[in-house]
Design an enzyme around this catalytic site. Structure first.
Site, PDB file in Angstrom:
ATOM      1  CG  PHE A   1       0.999   6.353   0.699  1.00 31.62           C
ATOM      2  CD1 PHE A   1      -0.236   6.496   1.007  1.00 31.62           C
ATOM      3  CD2 PHE A   1       1.572   7.220  -0.062  1.00 31.62           C
ATOM      4  CE1 PHE A   1      -1.374   7.631   0.510  1.00 31.62           C
ATOM      5  CE2 PHE A   1       0.732   8.096  -0.973  1.00 31.62           C
ATOM      6  CZ  PHE A   1      -0.772   8.360  -0.590  1.00 31.62           C
ATOM      7  CG  ASP A   2       0.753   2.072   7.334  1.00 33.00           C
ATOM      8  OD1 ASP A   2       1.621   1.040   7.374  1.00 33.00           O
ATOM      9  OD2 ASP A   2      -0.404   1.839   7.443  1.00 33.00           O
ATOM     10  CG  LEU A   3       1.316  -2.152   2.386  1.00 35.09           C
ATOM     11  CD1 LEU A   3       0.656  -1.810   0.843  1.00 35.09           C
ATOM     12  CD2 LEU A   3       2.582  -3.282   2.112  1.00 35.09           C
ATOM     13  CG  ASP A   4      -0.242  -4.196   6.139  1.00 32.90           C
ATOM     14  OD1 ASP A   4      -0.271  -4.493   5.094  1.00 32.90           O
ATOM     15  OD2 ASP A   4       0.462  -5.060   6.939  1.00 32.90           O
TER      16      ASP A   4
ATOM     17  CB  THR B   1      -2.406   3.241   4.600  1.00 30.94           C
ATOM     18  OG1 THR B   1      -2.355   3.453   6.091  1.00 30.94           O
ATOM     19  CG2 THR B   1      -2.323   4.444   4.011  1.00 30.94           C
TER      20      THR B   1
END
Length: 216
Positions: free
Chosen positions: A5-8, A10
């Site tokens: 997973f991407d964070l920002d 997402t």
């Protein structure tokens, strides 16, 4: 299956913190007028050094960019990282993936030390087996390189992994590593951006995420 997973954009919406810290950094560099807030949406996702280099202009050298990064982090490391909100339903979506036997990890252009604090602050850290991010000195700013590192660390073949994110860099990192790419539409990248960058599938809602990952 390994799900990265991407964070920002997402898992969480970091707009307020990033916008305020960019304004703080530009002011500290003697630039009185920052871009309009709406224009700052484009800066959610790409590496910070790239963003600040663009904002400072072509005459800014590496030393100026690093100084701006330091000013940004003065505020971000104490206040800005918590001016952030998990997207509604994200915890349930992560638990649904784990219930189907998926291994979850974060791969983010944000420095790993900040990503770990954000996930812990919002109670999301237990959902992930690992967190991979850029280092403060700029190592792993390139997301394709970071994803390759994560694949190696996890001992996962590309065919057994998927990358989920909201921006071009996420999709291109997946493509460069032969990893399936899923673009999410609740973040900061448009449908057109994600498709042009090579997404294999798009997901419009966190409620649908487990199904899209499974190919249902």
């Amino acid at each position: 299956m390994q799900v990265f997973f991407d964070l920002d954009g997402t898992l969480t919406d970091p707009f307020e913190g990033i916008a305020r810290c960019l304004e703080h950094a530009l002011a500290g560099m003697g630039i009185a007028e920052a871009p309009p807030r709406e224009a700052m949406r484009a800066f959610i996702g790409p590496p910070l050094r790239r963003t600040l280099a663009g904002l400072l202009g072509p005459r800014a050298g590496d030393a100026e960019v690093e100084r701006a990064v330091g000013i940004f982090r003065e505020r971000f490391g104490t206040v800005g990282l918590f001016e952030n909100t998990p997207y509604p339903g994200v915890a349930a979506a992560l638990e649904a993936l784990r219930a189907e036997g998926r291994s979850l990890a974060v791969v983010t252009a944000k420095p790993r030390v900040f990503a770990e604090r954000i996930l812990a602050h919002f109670g999301l850290a237990p959902c992930f087996d690992a967190v991979y991010g850029a280092e403060l000195d700029g190592r792993f700013d390139d997301k394709a390189e970071l994803l390759a590192h994560a694949l190696g660390e996890r001992g996962v073949a590309a065919r057994d992994a998927v990358m989920i994110g909201d921006r071009r860099d996420d999709m291109m990192a997946a493509r460069k590593n032969d990893v399936r790419a899923i673009g999410v539409l609740w973040g900061y990248g448009s449908r057109e951006e994600l498709l042009e960058a090579g997404s294999d599938a798009l997901c419009a809602s966190l409620d649908d995420l487990a199904g899209v990952v499974a190919g249902r």
